[in-house]
Design a protein around this motif. Structure first.
Motif, PDB file in Angstrom:
ATOM      1  N   PHE A 185     -43.112  61.966 -33.296  1.00 45.67           N
ATOM      2  CA  PHE A 185     -42.818  61.729 -34.708  1.00 45.67           C
ATOM      3  C   PHE A 185     -41.981  60.478 -34.970  1.00 45.67           C
ATOM      4  N   VAL A 186     -40.936  60.273 -34.212  1.00 42.15           N
ATOM      5  CA  VAL A 186     -40.058  59.124 -34.480  1.00 42.15           C
ATOM      6  C   VAL A 186     -40.699  57.829 -33.981  1.00 42.15           C
ATOM      7  N   LEU A 187     -41.038  57.774 -32.703  1.00 43.48           N
ATOM      8  CA  LEU A 187     -41.628  56.557 -32.134  1.00 43.48           C
ATOM      9  C   LEU A 187     -42.892  56.150 -32.879  1.00 43.48           C
ATOM     10  N   THR A 188     -43.766  57.100 -33.116  1.00 46.93           N
ATOM     11  CA  THR A 188     -45.030  56.754 -33.758  1.00 46.93           C
ATOM     12  C   THR A 188     -44.834  56.229 -35.176  1.00 46.93           C
ATOM     13  N   ASN A 189     -43.951  56.851 -35.932  1.00 56.31           N
ATOM     14  CA  ASN A 189     -43.745  56.420 -37.318  1.00 56.31           C
ATOM     15  C   ASN A 189     -42.998  55.102 -37.413  1.00 56.31           C
ATOM     16  N   VAL A 190     -41.991  54.913 -36.589  1.00 59.88           N
ATOM     17  CA  VAL A 190     -41.257  53.637 -36.622  1.00 59.88           C
ATOM     18  C   VAL A 190     -42.160  52.511 -36.127  1.00 59.88           C
ATOM     19  N   ALA A 191     -42.920  52.755 -35.062  1.00 57.08           N
ATOM     20  CA  ALA A 191     -43.829  51.722 -34.549  1.00 57.08           C
ATOM     21  C   ALA A 191     -44.867  51.339 -35.595  1.00 57.08           C
ATOM     22  N   LEU A 192     -45.392  52.318 -36.299  1.00 56.58           N
ATOM     23  CA  LEU A 192     -46.373  52.046 -37.354  1.00 56.58           C
ATOM     24  C   LEU A 192     -45.748  51.208 -38.464  1.00 56.58           C
ATOM     25  N   GLY A 193     -44.544  51.583 -38.857  1.00 56.32           N
ATOM     26  CA  GLY A 193     -43.842  50.807 -39.879  1.00 56.32           C
ATOM     27  C   GLY A 193     -43.587  49.383 -39.439  1.00 56.32           C
ATOM     28  N   LEU A 194     -43.138  49.201 -38.202  1.00 52.91           N
ATOM     29  CA  LEU A 194     -42.889  47.850 -37.698  1.00 52.91           C
ATOM     30  C   LEU A 194     -44.179  47.040 -37.643  1.00 52.91           C
ATOM     31  N   ALA A 195     -45.274  47.682 -37.246  1.00 51.67           N
ATOM     32  CA  ALA A 195     -46.546  46.974 -37.129  1.00 51.67           C
ATOM     33  C   ALA A 195     -47.055  46.486 -38.479  1.00 51.67           C
TER      34      ALA A 195
ATOM     35  N   GLY B  71     -35.415  47.718 -35.031  1.00 48.08           N
ATOM     36  CA  GLY B  71     -36.276  48.855 -34.723  1.00 48.08           C
ATOM     37  C   GLY B  71     -36.023  49.403 -33.326  1.00 48.08           C
ATOM     38  N   GLY B  72     -35.864  48.521 -32.364  1.00 52.89           N
ATOM     39  CA  GLY B  72     -35.599  48.951 -30.992  1.00 52.89           C
ATOM     40  C   GLY B  72     -34.267  49.656 -30.849  1.00 52.89           C
ATOM     41  N   LEU B  73     -33.252  49.133 -31.538  1.00 52.25           N
ATOM     42  CA  LEU B  73     -31.942  49.795 -31.509  1.00 52.25           C
ATOM     43  C   LEU B  73     -32.018  51.176 -32.149  1.00 52.25           C
ATOM     44  N   PHE B  74     -32.727  51.265 -33.260  1.00 54.76           N
ATOM     45  CA  PHE B  74     -32.872  52.555 -33.928  1.00 54.76           C
ATOM     46  C   PHE B  74     -33.656  53.539 -33.060  1.00 54.76           C
TER      47      PHE B  74
END
Length: 134
Positions: free
Chosen positions: A93-103, A112-115
């Motif tokens: 949930f966290v990795l996938t959603n943050v990665a999608l947002g960053l992309a 993003g990496g720190l978060f």
């Protein structure tokens, strides 16, 4: 079926641990300097942290409660099991959603990496605490 009968002392302990971790993570002791540089601000530009701390408290309590409900529902009662479920939920949930947002939003990858790394440790820590106490 979800089991909402959780150990509230464990939930509060996990929430406090999350807040302590976040306070350290974003302090000069750990990654505060890198984070400030990445967001392009100086400490005095951030203003009062009161509103952010209120939000952090509420979010930490919700996070710990939901993780506790998942662990109780799965009947996880060990440190390793709790941390494992925490890792799985972070990954799903966290990795996938943050990665999608960053992309799609082109966000700052350092921020993003720190978060992401902070939340990974938070999920592992809270999962371990809750796994032991539930």
């Amino acid at each position: 079926m979800l089991d909402f009968d959780v150990n509230w002392l464990a939930v509060i302990s996990a929430a406090v641990a999350d807040m302590i971790l976040g306070s350290l993570w974003y302090s000069p002791v750990l990654f505060g300097k890198q984070w400030m540089k990445a967001i392009g601000k100086k400490p005095e530009e951030l203003g009062s942290p009161t509103n952010a701390m209120i939000v952090a408290t509420i979010v930490s309590l919700i996070f710990a409660f939901v993780l506790a409900v998942v662990l109780v529902s799965l009947q996880v009662t060990t440190l390793v099991g709790g941390a494992g479920v925490g890792l799985l939920l972070w990954f799903g949930f966290v990795l996938t959603n943050v990665a999608l947002g960053l992309a799609f939003e082109g966000g700052n990858r350092t921020v993003g990496g720190l978060f992401l790394s902070y939340r990974l440790v938070a999920f592992l820590l809270a999962g371990a605490i809750l796994g032991l106490w539930l």
